[in-house]
Design a protein around this motif. Structure first.
Motif, PDB file in Angstrom:
ATOM      1  N   LEU A 184      82.916  37.737  80.629  1.00  0.00           N
ATOM      2  CA  LEU A 184      82.190  36.883  81.564  1.00  0.00           C
ATOM      3  C   LEU A 184      83.134  36.337  82.639  1.00  0.00           C
ATOM      4  O   LEU A 184      84.233  35.869  82.335  1.00  0.00           O
ATOM      5  N   ALA A 185      82.675  36.406  83.895  1.00  0.00           N
ATOM      6  CA  ALA A 185      83.487  35.937  85.018  1.00  0.00           C
ATOM      7  C   ALA A 185      82.684  34.981  85.896  1.00  0.00           C
ATOM      8  O   ALA A 185      81.465  35.130  86.054  1.00  0.00           O
ATOM      9  N   TYR A 186      83.405  34.020  86.459  1.00  0.00           N
ATOM     10  CA  TYR A 186      82.818  33.078  87.415  1.00  0.00           C
ATOM     11  C   TYR A 186      83.205  33.545  88.814  1.00  0.00           C
ATOM     12  O   TYR A 186      84.401  33.760  89.103  1.00  0.00           O
ATOM     13  N   LEU A 187      82.202  33.717  89.704  1.00  0.00           N
ATOM     14  CA  LEU A 187      82.449  34.207  91.059  1.00  0.00           C
ATOM     15  C   LEU A 187      82.629  33.033  92.007  1.00  0.00           C
ATOM     16  O   LEU A 187      81.806  32.118  92.044  1.00  0.00           O
ATOM     17  N   LEU A 188      83.697  33.078  92.789  1.00  0.00           N
ATOM     18  CA  LEU A 188      84.068  31.953  93.654  1.00  0.00           C
ATOM     19  C   LEU A 188      83.598  32.176  95.081  1.00  0.00           C
ATOM     20  O   LEU A 188      83.589  33.308  95.567  1.00  0.00           O
ATOM     21  N   THR A 189      83.281  31.097  95.752  1.00  0.00           N
ATOM     22  CA  THR A 189      82.981  31.169  97.183  1.00  0.00           C
ATOM     23  C   THR A 189      84.110  30.576  98.019  1.00  0.00           C
ATOM     24  O   THR A 189      84.169  30.783  99.230  1.00  0.00           O
ATOM     25  N   SER A 190      85.037  29.851  97.366  1.00  0.00           N
ATOM     26  CA  SER A 190      86.188  29.266  98.076  1.00  0.00           C
ATOM     27  C   SER A 190      87.145  28.671  97.045  1.00  0.00           C
ATOM     28  O   SER A 190      86.747  28.417  95.893  1.00  0.00           O
ATOM     29  N   PRO A 191      88.415  28.416  97.431  1.00  0.00           N
ATOM     30  CA  PRO A 191      89.342  27.740  96.506  1.00  0.00           C
ATOM     31  C   PRO A 191      88.812  26.355  96.106  1.00  0.00           C
ATOM     32  O   PRO A 191      89.003  25.908  94.974  1.00  0.00           O
ATOM     33  N   TYR A 192      88.139  25.688  97.049  1.00  0.00           N
ATOM     34  CA  TYR A 192      87.563  24.369  96.757  1.00  0.00           C
ATOM     35  C   TYR A 192      86.499  24.475  95.664  1.00  0.00           C
ATOM     36  O   TYR A 192      86.387  23.615  94.788  1.00  0.00           O
ATOM     37  N   ASP A 193      85.719  25.536  95.731  1.00  0.00           N
ATOM     38  CA  ASP A 193      84.682  25.811  94.726  1.00  0.00           C
ATOM     39  C   ASP A 193      85.308  25.827  93.330  1.00  0.00           C
ATOM     40  O   ASP A 193      84.798  25.205  92.385  1.00  0.00           O
ATOM     41  N   LEU A 194      86.442  26.530  93.187  1.00  0.00           N
ATOM     42  CA  LEU A 194      87.103  26.636  91.887  1.00  0.00           C
ATOM     43  C   LEU A 194      87.595  25.263  91.424  1.00  0.00           C
ATOM     44  O   LEU A 194      87.379  24.875  90.272  1.00  0.00           O
ATOM     45  N   ARG A 195      88.254  24.509  92.320  1.00  0.00           N
ATOM     46  CA  ARG A 195      88.785  23.195  91.939  1.00  0.00           C
ATOM     47  C   ARG A 195      87.665  22.259  91.485  1.00  0.00           C
ATOM     48  O   ARG A 195      87.780  21.569  90.461  1.00  0.00           O
ATOM     49  N   LEU A 196      86.580  22.258  92.234  1.00  0.00           N
ATOM     50  CA  LEU A 196      85.457  21.388  91.911  1.00  0.00           C
ATOM     51  C   LEU A 196      84.842  21.766  90.563  1.00  0.00           C
ATOM     52  O   LEU A 196      84.522  20.902  89.728  1.00  0.00           O
ATOM     53  N   THR A 197      84.665  23.058  90.326  1.00  0.00           N
ATOM     54  CA  THR A 197      84.069  23.527  89.069  1.00  0.00           C
ATOM     55  C   THR A 197      84.976  23.197  87.885  1.00  0.00           C
ATOM     56  O   THR A 197      84.494  22.827  86.803  1.00  0.00           O
ATOM     57  N   GLN A 198      86.286  23.326  88.064  1.00  0.00           N
ATOM     58  CA  GLN A 198      87.229  22.974  86.990  1.00  0.00           C
ATOM     59  C   GLN A 198      87.143  21.480  86.655  1.00  0.00           C
ATOM     60  O   GLN A 198      87.216  21.097  85.483  1.00  0.00           O
ATOM     61  N   GLU A 199      86.995  20.668  87.688  1.00  0.00           N
ATOM     62  CA  GLU A 199      86.893  19.216  87.454  1.00  0.00           C
ATOM     63  C   GLU A 199      85.603  18.867  86.710  1.00  0.00           C
ATOM     64  O   GLU A 199      85.602  17.997  85.829  1.00  0.00           O
ATOM     65  N   ARG A 200      84.512  19.568  87.046  1.00  0.00           N
ATOM     66  CA  ARG A 200      83.223  19.268  86.417  1.00  0.00           C
ATOM     67  C   ARG A 200      83.142  19.787  84.982  1.00  0.00           C
ATOM     68  O   ARG A 200      82.366  19.260  84.170  1.00  0.00           O
TER      69      ARG A 200
END
Length: 544
Positions: free
Chosen positions: A508-524
Motif C-alpha cells: 500500500l502506498a500514499y500518493l503525494l500532491t506536494s511535500p507539504y501534503d506529506l508533512r501535514l499527513t504525517q502530523e495528522r
C-alpha cells in the motif's frame, strides 16, 4: 576442478558512468580485447548496420543510448568475467542500482573533459553504501580535456577516497602520445584507429629506454614524468586490503573509441578485482541473519532483473539470477524461497547481451537466466531448497518511490487485456512502477524520470500491440505505508481512500500532491510510517 577454484576464477563487475562518458563503447572494447566479439559495434550512428552488443532493444538502437542493463560473459586469462553494462541515464537509475546489488566490483568511466558528473556521483553513493570496490577509467584522452591532476583531485573528492594512478597519460587532445603503464614500467604509444583489432601493432617502449621517449616525444613526456613523480609522492601506495574495502581506487587513462588503454583495464579486472564475496541472508520465518560463503555447497542465487520480450518472436520473460553460492547444474530442481514453490527450468542460459548459450553448470559470481511464466519476482531468492538453505533469504534489492506519475488511457478499449498483461510484465521487470488506485480508476505509472514513460509507451506498442495515451497527474510522489497499530491503519485508510494505491506486489502506498501534503499527513497520523524505499516484496522498508 574444485568449487573453491572455480569460484576464485570469477570476476563480476558493473560499468557505471554518466551518459555519454563512453561506457557502452568501453564495454564493446573489453569484449573485443577478450576475444568475445570480433568487431565492435557503433553506439553513435543511428542508421549504422552495427550497434553496440549491449544495446539490443529497438529503442536503444534508435536513440543511441542504453535504457536497460545487459549481461555479458567472457573468458580472459583463465578468468570467467561477467560484465554488466548499466544505463547511464538518471531516468533508468533504478535498474542500475539493482544491478549493483549483483556485482562484486564496479568500473567507473569518467569523461576527461567533464570530470565527475551528477549521475556518476549518485552511483558512487550506492557503491559506497555497499562498500563496492571501484576501478576508475578516465576516458577520451585523445580529446581536449581537463588536466589529469585536476581530474584526480575531483575523483578523490567525489569518492571520498584516495586515487592510486596505475597509468598516466602523456599529452592530451592533439598532443596525446600514449599511456605510461606504471604497473609494468613501460609506455604504450598512441596510434588512433577504432577499427584496429585489439591492440595489435601498438608500439611498447620499456622505461629502461626513457631517453628514447624523451627525445621522440619531447616536452609532453617530460611533463608527464614530473606529474608521475608528484602523484607518487602524494598518493598512497596501492593496498589490496584498502581497495577491497572500497577505501582507495586504482586509476587508468585511455581512449575507448580508439581501443587505447583497454588492455591495461582488462588486466586490472583480472588481477585486482575481487572474486565472489560472501552474502548475508536475513532468513525466513524469524531465522537469524547469517553469512553465506560463495564456495559452500548448495546452490543459491538472487533474481536481480526480469526482462520481457528479449526475443520478440517468442514473447518470453527471462529471470536473471546472480549465483551467490554453490554450483548450478543443468536439470537441477530449484525452489523460490518467497513462495516455497518448485522450479524446474528447462532452458538455463548465459548471456552475450541478447544472444544466449545453454549452460550446463555455473558457479558463484556467474549470471544465469531462465525463462519464467510468472511466479518469480525481482529480489526472489532461488535455492536447491534443502538442508541449511531452507531459511535462506537475501535482501537488499531496492525500489525507490516514484517522483512523477502519469495515468494510462487506452486508445482502443478492446485491448484492455493486452494492456493489463503488458503493464504487469513491465512492472515486474522494473521498467516502470504500476499502481492500482485503491478507489478505482485508470492505472497510474510511477517513474523516476520522463524518459521511462516514453520507453514504456514505445514498448507497449512494439511488444504488446497496445497504443495508449499517457496523461498528466496531480501526484508528485509516493510513500509506502506501514503501521503496527491496526486501528490507526484502518482510520488512515478510511480517511485517505482517494490518495491510496497498491503497487505491483500489493504494497500500500500514499500518493503525494506536494511535500507539504506529506508533512501535514504525517502530523495528522503520527502512528503511520511513510517509506521512500521498499526492498523486495515489502520484506523491509526504510523510513523517509
Amino acid at each position: 576442478m574444485s568449487l573453491a577454484h572455480e569460484t576464485r576464477r570469477r570476476r563480476t563487475f558493473a560499468i557505471i558512468s554518466h551518459p555519454d562518458a563512453g561506457k557502452t563503447t568501453l564495454t564493446e572494447k573489453l569484449l573485443l580485447f577478450s576475444g568475445a566479439i570480433h568487431i565492435a559495434g557503433s553506439v553513435k550512428a543511428r542508421k549504422a548496420s552495427r550497434h553496440a552488443t549491449s544495446d539490443w532493444m529497438e529503442i536503444e538502437k534508435q536513440r543511441g543510448i542504453s535504457v536497460a542493463s545487459s549481461v555479458m560473459q567472457m573468458l580472459y586469462r583463465d578468468h570467467v568475467i561477467n560484465l554488466l553494462d548499466t544505463p547511464g541515464h538518471r531516468d533508468f537509475s533504478e535498474d542500475t542500482y539493482r544491478v549493483l546489488t549483483a556485482v562484486d566490483s564496479a568500473l567507473m568511466v569518467i569523461d576527461a573533459a567533464n570530470g565527475v558528473e551528477p549521475q556518476t556521483r549518485r552511483l558512487i553513493e550506492v557503491c559506497r553504501q555497499r562498500n563496492t570496490p571501484i576501478i576508475t577509467f578516465i576516458n577520451k584522452m585523445d580529446r581536449e580535456g581537463r588536466d589529469p591532476l585536476e581530474l584526480l583531485d575531483e575523483v578523490e573528492q567525489a569518492l571520498g577516497m584516495p586515487c592510486v594512478p596505475m597509468a598516466w597519460p602523456v599529452g592530451q587532445g592533439k598532443l596525446f602520445s600514449g599511456i605510461m603503464d606504471l604497473r609494468k614500467d613501460q609506455m604504450r604509444l598512441f596510434k588512433p584507429g577504432s577499427d584496429k583489432l585489439a591492440d595489435e601493432g601498438d608500439e611498447i617502449v620499456p622505461f629502461a629506454e626513457k631517453d628514447k621517449l624523451r627525445e621522440r616525444i619531447g616536452t609532453e613526456f617530460e611533463l608527464a614524468e614530473g606529474n608521475v613523480e608528484l602523484v607518487q609522492e602524494a598518493a598512497p601506495r596501492y593496498d589490496e586490503a584498502a581497495f577491497l574495502a572500497a577505501k582507495q581506487t586504482p586509476v587508468f587513462f585511455g581512449s575507448a573509441i580508439n581501443n587505447f588503454g583497454i588492455r591495461e583495464v582488462l588486466d586490472a579486472i583480472a588481477d585486482l578485482a575481487p572474486p565472489p564475496r560472501l552474502r548475508v541472508s536475513s532468513g525466513l520465518k524469524g531465522a537469524s541473519e547469517r553469512e553465506v560463503q560463495p564456495e559452500q555447497d548448495g546452490f543459491s542465487g538472487v533474481v536481480f532483473k526480469v526482462q520481457a520480450n528479449m526475443d520478440p518472436s517468442h514473447r518470453d520473460r527471462i529471470a536473471f539470477v546472480r549465483v551467490c553460492s554453490g554450483k548450478f547444474t543443468s536439470g537441477m530442481k530449484l525452489k523460490v524461497q518467497r513462495t516455497a514453490k518448485e522450479l524446474r527450468p528447462t532452458s538455463v542460459v548465459t548471456f552475450m547481451s541478447q544472444r544466449r548459450e545453454a549452460v550446463e553448470e555455473a558457479f558463484a559470481g556467474d549470471i544465469i537466466g531462465f525463462t519464467t511464466h510468472g511466479g518469480v519476482q525481482l529480489g526472489d531468492t532461488i535455492t536447491e531448497g534443502m538442508g541449511s538453505q531452507a531459511d535462506l533469504q537475501y535482501t537488499g534489492l531496492p525500489f525507490f518511490a516514484p517522483e512523477m506519475f502519469q495515468a494510462v488511457e487506452l486508445a482502443n478499449p478492446m485491448k484492455s487485456k493486452q494492456l493489463q498483461q503488458g503493464l504487469m510484465q513491465l512492472g515486474e521487470e522494473g521498467a516502470i512502477q504500476v499502481f492500482r488506485p485503491h478507489a478505482g480508476g485508470n492505472m497510474l505509472l510511477g517513474a523516476i524520470g520522463q524518459l521511462q514513460f516514453e520507453v514504456v509507451q514505445h514498448r507497449l506498442k512494439a511488444e504488446y500491440g497496445v497504443e495508449c495515451r499517457l496523461m498528466g497527474s496531480s501526484y508528485t510522489g509516493a510513500r509506502w505505508i506501514t503501521c503496527d497499530d491496526e486501528a490507526a491503519m484502518r482510520e488512515f485508510v478510511n480517511k485517505n481512500q482517494a490518495k491510496l494505491a497498491l503497487d505491483g506486489v500489493d504494497a500500500l502506498a500514499y500518493l503525494l500532491t506536494s511535500p507539504y501534503d506529506l508533512r501535514l499527513t504525517q502530523e495528522r497520523h503520527p502512528k503511520i510510517q511513510f517509506h521512500a524505499l521498499r526492498e523486495h516484496a515489502g520484506l523491509e522498508l526504510q523510513a523517509s
